[in-house]
Design a protein around this motif. Structure first.
Motif, PDB file in Angstrom:
ATOM      1  N   LEU A   1       0.830  -1.210   0.000  1.00 53.53           N
ATOM      2  CA  LEU A   1       0.000   0.000   0.000  1.00 53.53           C
ATOM      3  C   LEU A   1       0.863   1.258   0.000  1.00 53.53           C
ATOM      4  O   LEU A   1       0.471   2.296  -0.528  1.00 53.53           O
ATOM      5  N   GLN A   2       2.053   1.154   0.563  1.00 52.25           N
ATOM      6  CA  GLN A   2       2.939   2.306   0.651  1.00 52.25           C
ATOM      7  C   GLN A   2       3.499   2.718  -0.714  1.00 52.25           C
ATOM      8  O   GLN A   2       4.109   3.782  -0.825  1.00 52.25           O
ATOM      9  N   ARG A   3       3.265   1.925  -1.730  1.00 52.07           N
ATOM     10  CA  ARG A   3       3.752   2.275  -3.061  1.00 52.07           C
ATOM     11  C   ARG A   3       2.788   3.187  -3.818  1.00 52.07           C
ATOM     12  O   ARG A   3       3.059   3.574  -4.946  1.00 52.07           O
ATOM     13  N   PHE A   4       1.686   3.514  -3.150  1.00 53.07           N
ATOM     14  CA  PHE A   4       0.703   4.402  -3.777  1.00 53.07           C
ATOM     15  C   PHE A   4       0.634   5.723  -3.021  1.00 53.07           C
ATOM     16  O   PHE A   4       0.780   5.758  -1.799  1.00 53.07           O
ATOM     17  N   GLU A   5       0.399   6.788  -3.749  1.00 55.17           N
ATOM     18  CA  GLU A   5       0.217   8.092  -3.138  1.00 55.17           C
ATOM     19  C   GLU A   5      -1.193   8.192  -2.561  1.00 55.17           C
ATOM     20  O   GLU A   5      -2.149   7.667  -3.142  1.00 55.17           O
ATOM     21  N   THR A   6      -1.293   8.858  -1.432  1.00 53.74           N
ATOM     22  CA  THR A   6      -2.624   9.116  -0.873  1.00 53.74           C
ATOM     23  C   THR A   6      -3.224  10.337  -1.564  1.00 53.74           C
ATOM     24  O   THR A   6      -2.525  11.133  -2.176  1.00 53.74           O
ATOM     25  N   ARG A   7      -4.556  10.427  -1.467  1.00 55.34           N
ATOM     26  CA  ARG A   7      -5.299  11.550  -2.064  1.00 55.34           C
ATOM     27  C   ARG A   7      -5.053  11.679  -3.569  1.00 55.34           C
ATOM     28  O   ARG A   7      -5.089  12.773  -4.131  1.00 55.34           O
ATOM     29  N   ARG A   8      -4.770  10.550  -4.221  1.00 54.00           N
ATOM     30  CA  ARG A   8      -4.617  10.564  -5.682  1.00 54.00           C
ATOM     31  C   ARG A   8      -5.514   9.490  -6.276  1.00 54.00           C
ATOM     32  O   ARG A   8      -5.624   8.390  -5.723  1.00 54.00           O
ATOM     33  N   LYS A   9      -6.157   9.803  -7.375  1.00 52.73           N
ATOM     34  CA  LYS A   9      -6.993   8.833  -8.073  1.00 52.73           C
ATOM     35  C   LYS A   9      -6.147   8.156  -9.164  1.00 52.73           C
ATOM     36  O   LYS A   9      -5.463   8.835  -9.936  1.00 52.73           O
ATOM     37  N   TYR A  10      -6.180   6.839  -9.195  1.00 49.70           N
ATOM     38  CA  TYR A  10      -5.453   6.045 -10.183  1.00 49.70           C
ATOM     39  C   TYR A  10      -6.435   5.391 -11.148  1.00 49.70           C
ATOM     40  O   TYR A  10      -7.517   4.952 -10.732  1.00 49.70           O
ATOM     41  N   SER A  11      -6.036   5.272 -12.381  1.00 52.52           N
ATOM     42  CA  SER A  11      -6.806   4.451 -13.315  1.00 52.52           C
ATOM     43  C   SER A  11      -6.459   3.000 -13.042  1.00 52.52           C
ATOM     44  O   SER A  11      -5.460   2.696 -12.372  1.00 52.52           O
ATOM     45  N   GLU A  12      -7.260   2.080 -13.560  1.00 48.74           N
ATOM     46  CA  GLU A  12      -6.962   0.660 -13.365  1.00 48.74           C
ATOM     47  C   GLU A  12      -5.619   0.309 -13.986  1.00 48.74           C
ATOM     48  O   GLU A  12      -4.857  -0.485 -13.431  1.00 48.74           O
ATOM     49  N   LYS A  13      -5.311   0.918 -15.124  1.00 51.07           N
ATOM     50  CA  LYS A  13      -4.036   0.665 -15.782  1.00 51.07           C
ATOM     51  C   LYS A  13      -2.868   1.094 -14.895  1.00 51.07           C
ATOM     52  O   LYS A  13      -1.853   0.399 -14.803  1.00 51.07           O
ATOM     53  N   GLU A  14      -3.012   2.233 -14.233  1.00 51.50           N
ATOM     54  CA  GLU A  14      -1.939   2.723 -13.357  1.00 51.50           C
ATOM     55  C   GLU A  14      -1.788   1.836 -12.122  1.00 51.50           C
ATOM     56  O   GLU A  14      -0.664   1.540 -11.699  1.00 51.50           O
ATOM     57  N   ILE A  15      -2.905   1.396 -11.561  1.00 46.21           N
ATOM     58  CA  ILE A  15      -2.857   0.479 -10.417  1.00 46.21           C
ATOM     59  C   ILE A  15      -2.144  -0.807 -10.806  1.00 46.21           C
ATOM     60  O   ILE A  15      -1.262  -1.308 -10.093  1.00 46.21           O
ATOM     61  N   ASN A  16      -2.521  -1.326 -11.963  1.00 51.33           N
ATOM     62  CA  ASN A  16      -1.918  -2.573 -12.434  1.00 51.33           C
ATOM     63  C   ASN A  16      -0.416  -2.423 -12.649  1.00 51.33           C
ATOM     64  O   ASN A  16       0.365  -3.342 -12.349  1.00 51.33           O
ATOM     65  N   ALA A  17       0.009  -1.277 -13.161  1.00 46.44           N
ATOM     66  CA  ALA A  17       1.427  -1.059 -13.440  1.00 46.44           C
ATOM     67  C   ALA A  17       2.250  -1.083 -12.154  1.00 46.44           C
ATOM     68  O   ALA A  17       3.339  -1.673 -12.101  1.00 46.44           O
ATOM     69  N   VAL A  18       1.730  -0.428 -11.103  1.00 47.22           N
ATOM     70  CA  VAL A  18       2.441  -0.410  -9.821  1.00 47.22           C
ATOM     71  C   VAL A  18       2.538  -1.821  -9.248  1.00 47.22           C
ATOM     72  O   VAL A  18       3.594  -2.253  -8.782  1.00 47.22           O
ATOM     73  N   LEU A  19       1.428  -2.553  -9.288  1.00 46.13           N
ATOM     74  CA  LEU A  19       1.407  -3.895  -8.706  1.00 46.13           C
ATOM     75  C   LEU A  19       2.194  -4.900  -9.537  1.00 46.13           C
ATOM     76  O   LEU A  19       2.836  -5.804  -8.989  1.00 46.13           O
ATOM     77  N   GLU A  20       2.142  -4.758 -10.856  1.00 46.73           N
ATOM     78  CA  GLU A  20       2.885  -5.691 -11.714  1.00 46.73           C
ATOM     79  C   GLU A  20       4.384  -5.535 -11.521  1.00 46.73           C
ATOM     80  O   GLU A  20       5.139  -6.506 -11.675  1.00 46.73           O
ATOM     81  N   ALA A  21       4.818  -4.326 -11.172  1.00 40.32           N
ATOM     82  CA  ALA A  21       6.241  -4.115 -10.889  1.00 40.32           C
ATOM     83  C   ALA A  21       6.663  -4.885  -9.641  1.00 40.32           C
ATOM     84  O   ALA A  21       7.835  -5.210  -9.469  1.00 40.32           O
ATOM     85  N   ALA A  22       5.685  -5.201  -8.786  1.00 38.33           N
ATOM     86  CA  ALA A  22       5.971  -5.950  -7.568  1.00 38.33           C
ATOM     87  C   ALA A  22       5.796  -7.448  -7.759  1.00 38.33           C
ATOM     88  O   ALA A  22       6.521  -8.249  -7.158  1.00 38.33           O
ATOM     89  N   TYR A  23       4.837  -7.834  -8.618  1.00 44.00           N
ATOM     90  CA  TYR A  23       4.510  -9.257  -8.744  1.00 44.00           C
ATOM     91  C   TYR A  23       3.714  -9.479 -10.026  1.00 44.00           C
ATOM     92  O   TYR A  23       2.817  -8.692 -10.338  1.00 44.00           O
TER      93      TYR A  23
END
Length: 266
Positions: free
Chosen positions: A215-237
């Motif tokens: 969860l710490q890899r995401f900024e608070t008070r920011r809206k992400y698209s599904e593509k952006e969420i996936n990119a952050v998580l795919e970099a992890a796993y």
């Protein structure tokens, strides 16, 4: 993209400030801390900061920092009484009926008026609930005193990592000490805490520690698209879909019903 370390820990810091706040601070909704010789008032709900000595303007009115912090809590979060009642039962310990009774008491309704408002039949029932809640206050005071005495001795117990306030899986899976948390992260992030996840474990406690960390890899008070969420998580796993689902199921991320945007829950 993984955000900088100073931003990575914001959601965790907000939760830790909330859980470490005194009763007086929880009632007012903000605390004051010194950062680099500057005193700031921090909202315990969202982390917004207001620097002491500065003047803030709102709707043509001017406020010093502490008054503006109080105004922020009321206008943005509806006041701490309302906001605290929105917390999950596993965090507050309050049933929906008890929340309704507390709202009635705050409105200064009589027992008869509260019974009618809540549809619970008789004034004696409300009176019994009122008595029970007051007894809980006494018990809570004694429990806090005993716990503080038990933990006064250094090394008496290993401190636990804070539970995200939005978590909906509040049980033994989040009973993680700081030492356990470090060991879990060291086992599954073999290239360091900012590196990839080697595998997603089956044990719930390990999942909770990993999800809290991701969860710490995401900024608070920011809206992400599904593509952006996936990119952050795919970099992890590679199986980012599983990670995304668990983050939502655990109440750490939230999203629009159509999946058009995601954000860190505060």
């Amino acid at each position: 993209m993984v955000v900088q370390l100073a931003e990575e820990n914001e959601a965790v810091r907000i939760s830790e400030k909330f859980w470490n706040a005194s009763i007086a601070e929880l009632k007012q909704g903000y605390n004051v801390e010194t950062e680099e010789r500057t005193e700031k008032y921090h909202c315990l709900v969202c982390g917004a900061a207001f620097e002491k000595g500065l003047i803030y303007k709102d709707e043509g009115q001017y406020y010093e920092a502490e008054k503006f912090a109080a105004l922020h809590v009321d206008r943005v979060h509806g006041g701490m009484f309302h906001w605290l009642l929105t917390l999950d039962k596993k965090l507050s310990g309050l049933t929906e009926l008890q929340k309704g009774l507390l709202q009635a008491f705050r409105q200064s309704l009589s027992d008869a008026e509260a019974a009618k408002e809540l549809g619970i039949g008789s004034t004696s029932t409300v009176r019994n609930h009122r008595f029970t809640l007051r007894e809980k206050v006494k018990q809570a005071k004694l429990f806090l005193a005993v716990m503080e005495l038990a933990e006064e001795k250094p090394g008496a117990s290993s401190p636990f990592v804070s539970i995200p306030r939005t978590a909906v899986m509040v049980d033994e899976r989040f009973a993680i000490t700081e030492q356990e948390n470090a060991e879990i992260l060291g086992t599954y992030f073999k290239q360091g805490p900012d590196g990839p996840l080697s595998e997603f474990p089956k044990r719930q406690k390990r999942k909770a520690a990993i999800l809290r960390h991701l969860l710490q890899r995401f900024e608070t008070r920011r809206k992400y698209s599904e593509k952006e969420i996936n990119a952050v998580l795919e970099a992890a796993y590679p199986d980012y879909v599983t990670l995304r689902r668990y983050l939502i199921d655990y109440g750490l991320l939230d999203r629009e019903e159509d999946g058009s945007s995601y954000w860190v829950k505060l």
